[in-house]
Write a protein that holds these residues in place. Sequence first.
Motif: not given
Lengths: 66, 488
Positions: B17, B21, B24, B174, B181
Amino acid sequence: MKLIYILAALPFIGILFGIQFANKVTPIIFGMPFILAYIVMWVLLTSVIMAIVYRLDPTNKDGDTE
Amino acid sequence: MNASLIIIFGVLLICIVLGILAQKGKDMDLEQWTVGGRGFGTIFVFLLMAGEIYTTFTFLGGSGWAYGKGGPTFYIIGYGCLAYIMSYWLLPAIWKYSKEHKLMSQSDFFVTKYDSPILGVLVSLVGIVALIPYLVLQLKGLGLIVSEASYGTIPQSAAIWIAVISITVYVMISGIHGSAWTAVLKDTVILGVVLFLGIYLPIHYYGGFHEMFTQIEAAKPGFAALPKTGQSVSWFSSTVLLTALGFYMWPHTFASMYSAQNAKVFRKNAIVMPLYQLVLLFVFFVGFAAILKVPGLKGPESDLALLRLSLKTFDPWVVGVIGAAGLLTAIVPGSMILMSASTLFARNVYQVFVPRATDQQVSKLAKLLVPVIALVSVYFTFKGGDTIVTLLLMGYSLVTQLFPALLLSLFKNNVVTKQGAFAGIIAGVGTVAYITITQSTIGTLFPSLPQVIKDLNVGMIALFINFVVMIVVSLVTSTASSKVKSNA
């Protein structure tokens, strides 16, 4: 300028050459075998040395332009 | 499904997740995907680089070595320390040059410096070959963690497949933003887990650190120092030096350097990074604590020391948290490795041979290569057996061979020619391959030498040969080319 190179060379001498004089388990210092305590001491000193080098090094004075 | 597995899979889900994120709202061209648009500040670069250094090798391997080998394990703290000192000068120089020339991979650096795309191909291939065992190691570690934490209900092979699929999906979506992250999450969890284990276990089982080492010394005298022969003082010094030189030569470490905003980031990190390494002390303590409490793990099994001692000591949910930390130490470096290997192959091998390929095509190929490289690694993970450590050491010896040509290229008057760089790397890599395949040491090659020289890390010979060949070939080719110039 020269001084920062000498400072930076110290941990190399301490770790690569000094280790032969520190290769023993006892006395146990701060709960660590002597050789480990010796290496940890150099790790701490390295951080201090690099902080001094950072302060002395004129490259770090002129803003963030680099 | 027990408590430990629920926690481990929960963390895995959070990773994915976070990866989605992070992506984005960002336009994902190749520069954005691989080097984060060069917009990361001190803390992010710190976390990324720290993230790559604290891998499954340190988490399971560090404690495993402390358990199985004792004193020689301490080299892991020594080499990082020296590498960070060099990074103060090395990284800003590389970063600055790379930014001016908009470089994206390690090979780009060699291509531009030596004006030779073929040298770039060689550097890429060396990098990819060295990276695969590194990735295999992460997958193997993951397999151990998940299957141990499931109390045997999930076989290692299934655990490896789960890990590979998650890493692949996450990298493809990503790129480096995802890694950064997850690095934040990972560093928080690993710090907590390692400090807790390293302090709790020695006190719980022995009543303190001093008592623990006193008991170990009584049971195995001299175990926590360096032995007289084999992994002796000269092995220690040569290994520390060799691995310190190779520290930043890994393609993924090199590439994450490019994500920095400015050169100061590295100089600041050189102050903090050595301290951050001290976390490893607590990993070692766990391994030492296991020596007298879960005895009898031999050879490659010693990697299980941390997990077995945890299983013996804690409830399933605690084991779950430990397992989750282990999972993170594999996923962050694993994703960086995968990304570097695929970008390297697409840009620095494929594009050299197919110059007409557009940037878009190269970017697409890089993403498509992610699952391919993942599958190759899975193949070796299942095939490898206990030669993994040999492979990792080979990986380190391989990437270190890039150091001489890189270092000299940073000087204003570089004496090394592209032919010299090429020949030196080939000679060094060839020596490593020969030594590894024939399983030689300096002792077996030259039995009459004194023990101090026999115990030197064999990677040093390769580096020496590399350097000599590089200089000789450079001198020959530079006089040849200057003769051509003066004749013209």
